[in-house]
Design an enzyme around this catalytic site. Structure first.
Site, PDB file in Angstrom:
ATOM      1  N   HIS A 291      -7.647  -4.611  -5.695  1.00  0.00           N
ATOM      2  CA  HIS A 291      -8.671  -4.152  -5.129  1.00  0.00           C
ATOM      3  C   HIS A 291     -10.113  -4.454  -5.889  1.00  0.00           C
ATOM      4  O   HIS A 291     -11.288  -4.599  -5.292  1.00  0.00           O
ATOM      5  CB  HIS A 291      -8.894  -2.616  -5.074  1.00  0.00           C
ATOM      6  CG  HIS A 291      -7.904  -1.805  -4.039  1.00  0.00           C
ATOM      7  ND1 HIS A 291      -6.623  -1.130  -4.565  1.00  0.00           N
ATOM      8  CD2 HIS A 291      -7.526  -2.116  -2.595  1.00  0.00           C
ATOM      9  CE1 HIS A 291      -5.970  -0.774  -3.622  1.00  0.00           C
ATOM     10  NE2 HIS A 291      -6.573  -1.376  -2.310  1.00  0.00           N
TER      11      HIS A 291
ATOM     12  N   LYS B  71      -0.778   6.858   6.034  1.00  0.00           N
ATOM     13  CA  LYS B  71       0.255   7.094   5.004  1.00  0.00           C
ATOM     14  C   LYS B  71       0.208   8.574   4.413  1.00  0.00           C
ATOM     15  O   LYS B  71      -1.103   8.946   4.253  1.00  0.00           O
ATOM     16  CB  LYS B  71       0.230   6.188   4.105  1.00  0.00           C
ATOM     17  CG  LYS B  71      -0.123   4.436   4.661  1.00  0.00           C
ATOM     18  CD  LYS B  71      -0.985   3.773   3.538  1.00  0.00           C
ATOM     19  CE  LYS B  71      -1.231   2.511   4.519  1.00  0.00           C
ATOM     20  NZ  LYS B  71      -2.224   1.592   3.794  1.00  0.00           N
TER      21      LYS B  71
ATOM     22  N   ARG C  84      -4.172 -10.700   1.365  1.00  0.00           N
ATOM     23  CA  ARG C  84      -3.123 -11.040   0.446  1.00  0.00           C
ATOM     24  C   ARG C  84      -2.337 -12.098   0.890  1.00  0.00           C
ATOM     25  O   ARG C  84      -2.181 -13.213   0.276  1.00  0.00           O
ATOM     26  CB  ARG C  84      -2.433  -9.960  -0.098  1.00  0.00           C
ATOM     27  CG  ARG C  84      -2.822  -8.891  -0.889  1.00  0.00           C
ATOM     28  CD  ARG C  84      -2.115  -7.560  -1.027  1.00  0.00           C
ATOM     29  NE  ARG C  84      -1.872  -7.136   0.314  1.00  0.00           N
ATOM     30  CZ  ARG C  84      -1.213  -5.917   0.499  1.00  0.00           C
ATOM     31  NH1 ARG C  84      -0.919  -5.186  -0.518  1.00  0.00           N
ATOM     32  NH2 ARG C  84      -1.095  -5.321   1.870  1.00  0.00           N
TER      33      ARG C  84
ATOM     34  N   SER D  41      -0.778  -0.841  -3.377  1.00  0.00           N
ATOM     35  CA  SER D  41      -0.662   0.568  -3.936  1.00  0.00           C
ATOM     36  C   SER D  41       0.750   0.913  -3.776  1.00  0.00           C
ATOM     37  O   SER D  41       1.396   1.913  -4.818  1.00  0.00           O
ATOM     38  CB  SER D  41      -1.673   1.402  -3.374  1.00  0.00           C
ATOM     39  OG  SER D  41      -3.016   0.972  -3.609  1.00  0.00           O
TER      40      SER D  41
END
Ligand code: PNS
Length: 162
Positions: A17, A41, A92, A130
């Protein structure tokens, strides 16, 4: 000067990030990181913790001028409230594309005035997420290559206390 909003769960913020933040701030006069209140999530950190950790990590990385806010509800409403021109997201790998494409088109449908802008992460962070950081930390693994010290400490405290 164009204004951009960089939304996400940031549960927690990673060097991935931060890499996107550095790239985006070169192009935008003002960059606001927006931490979502209720990610799909189940978050490890509370909203307040995610906001504080994001601020701490940015300070540690010499990026304290980047604003951090939180939002509940639609991202486009948060973008509107900040007078944003663009929505920033990181890419990504190919696997990110479908989700990002869907989200960008939904946001465009809701509010066509915001351009979604994607930054490719540095190659060495292309695997970083993460969720992976939390998994490694939960088994006591070394996450110093993935997150700044303040986040490492918070992960130890949170996961150690479980
Ligand atoms: O870091 P994440 O979890 O990939 O971020 C996802 C996020 C917060 C950008 C996305 O879930 C979001 O924008 N949520 C707010 C609700 C919304 O506006 N949904 C419509 C766009 S799909």
């Amino acid at each position: 000067m164009a204004i951009a909003i960089y939304p996400g769960s940031f549960d927690p913020i990673t060097y991935g990030h931060i890499d996107i933040t550095r790239r985006a701030r070169k192009l935008f006069g003002r960059l606001v990181i927006a931490v979502v209140a209720n990610p799909h999530k189940n978050p490890l950190f509370t909203l307040e913790e995610r906001v504080e950790l994001t601020k701490d990590a940015l300070r540690e990385e010499g990026l304290s001028e980047i604003e951090v806010t939180s939002f509940d509800g639609l991202l486009v409403e948060c973008a509107r409230a900040h007078g944003a021109d663009a929505i920033v997201r990181g890419l990504r790998a190919n696997s990110d594309f479908e989700y990002e494409f869907q989200m960008a088109l939904a946001n465009r449908d809701l509010a066509p005035q915001f351009e979604s802008v994607f930054f490719m992460t540095a190659g060495n962070y292309s695997f970083l997420a993460s969720s992976m950081v939390k998994e490694v930390a939960s088994y006591g693994g070394d996450v110093s290559n993935f997150v700044p010290k303040s986040v490492q400490k918070a992960l130890r405290e949170k996961l150690g206390a479980r």
